[in-house]
Design a protein around this motif. Structure first.
Motif, PDB file in Angstrom:
ATOM      1  N   MET A 159     -25.747  76.493  16.637  1.00 17.23           N
ATOM      2  CA  MET A 159     -24.723  75.633  16.117  1.00 17.23           C
ATOM      3  C   MET A 159     -25.401  74.496  15.362  1.00 17.23           C
ATOM      4  N   LYS A 160     -24.989  74.316  14.148  1.00 12.20           N
ATOM      5  CA  LYS A 160     -25.620  73.337  13.268  1.00 12.20           C
ATOM      6  C   LYS A 160     -24.977  71.962  13.466  1.00 12.20           C
ATOM      7  N   LEU A 161     -25.739  71.013  13.963  1.00 12.52           N
ATOM      8  CA  LEU A 161     -25.267  69.644  14.176  1.00 12.52           C
ATOM      9  C   LEU A 161     -26.231  68.623  13.578  1.00 12.52           C
ATOM     10  N   ASP A 162     -26.977  69.009  12.555  1.00 12.22           N
ATOM     11  CA  ASP A 162     -28.009  68.119  12.039  1.00 12.22           C
ATOM     12  C   ASP A 162     -27.459  66.815  11.447  1.00 12.22           C
ATOM     13  N   VAL A 163     -26.345  66.865  10.741  1.00 12.90           N
ATOM     14  CA  VAL A 163     -25.784  65.636  10.179  1.00 12.90           C
ATOM     15  C   VAL A 163     -25.258  64.749  11.303  1.00 12.90           C
ATOM     16  N   TYR A 164     -24.560  65.352  12.261  1.00 16.77           N
ATOM     17  CA  TYR A 164     -24.027  64.576  13.389  1.00 16.77           C
ATOM     18  C   TYR A 164     -25.160  63.927  14.179  1.00 16.77           C
ATOM     19  N   ARG A 165     -26.210  64.666  14.431  1.00 17.87           N
ATOM     20  CA  ARG A 165     -27.340  64.131  15.204  1.00 17.87           C
ATOM     21  C   ARG A 165     -28.072  63.016  14.471  1.00 17.87           C
ATOM     22  N   SER A 166     -28.084  63.056  13.162  1.00 16.50           N
ATOM     23  CA  SER A 166     -28.789  62.021  12.403  1.00 16.50           C
ATOM     24  C   SER A 166     -27.953  60.752  12.224  1.00 16.50           C
ATOM     25  N   CYS A 167     -26.703  60.774  12.680  1.00 17.39           N
ATOM     26  CA  CYS A 167     -25.836  59.597  12.547  1.00 17.39           C
ATOM     27  C   CYS A 167     -26.233  58.507  13.540  1.00 17.39           C
ATOM     28  N   THR A 168     -25.995  57.277  13.129  1.00 16.49           N
ATOM     29  CA  THR A 168     -26.191  56.149  14.037  1.00 16.49           C
ATOM     30  C   THR A 168     -25.061  56.128  15.048  1.00 16.49           C
ATOM     31  N   ARG A 169     -25.170  55.262  16.023  1.00 17.62           N
ATOM     32  CA  ARG A 169     -24.138  55.150  17.049  1.00 17.62           C
ATOM     33  C   ARG A 169     -22.777  54.786  16.428  1.00 17.62           C
TER      34      ARG A 169
END
Length: 101
Positions: free
Chosen positions: A1-11
């Motif tokens: 499951m691709k979550l790279d953009v979500y994971r790179s987001c700040t809090r």
């Protein structure tokens, strides 16, 4: 499951992603929209897992501890409603790639 953009987001951005995904309306940025698009399937799969776990709790406890079984039913209803809403929001995000309705 691709979550790279979500994971790179700040809090703060993750809060915006959750707000954009779970609530209709609003005009998030392209980055927030992409993160919400990636987050959607993850949310739905997680809710399916929780629903299955609660169903198991219900079936195991209904004959032993009825109160726990009925609490599981109440929570199951909430989880199924959340699952339904997450699927609605996933479709909205997919059908309107430039905006969240």
């Amino acid at each position: 499951m691709k979550l790279d953009v979500y994971r790179s987001c700040t809090r703060q951005e993750k809060r915006e992603v959750l707000d954009a995904f779970w609530r209709s309306g609003g005009q998030p940025s392209a980055r927030i929209h992409e993160a919400a698009f990636q987050y959607g399937p993850f949310a739905a799969i997680s809710l399916v897992a929780v629903a299955l776990e609660l169903a198991f709790v219900f079936f195991v406890s209904i004959h032993r501890v009825a109160v726990v079984g009925w609490l599981a039913v109440v929570f199951e209803a909430v989880v199924l409603l959340s699952l339904w809403w997450s699927l609605v929001r996933c479709r909205a995000i997919r059908s309107h790639p430039n905006e969240l309705m």
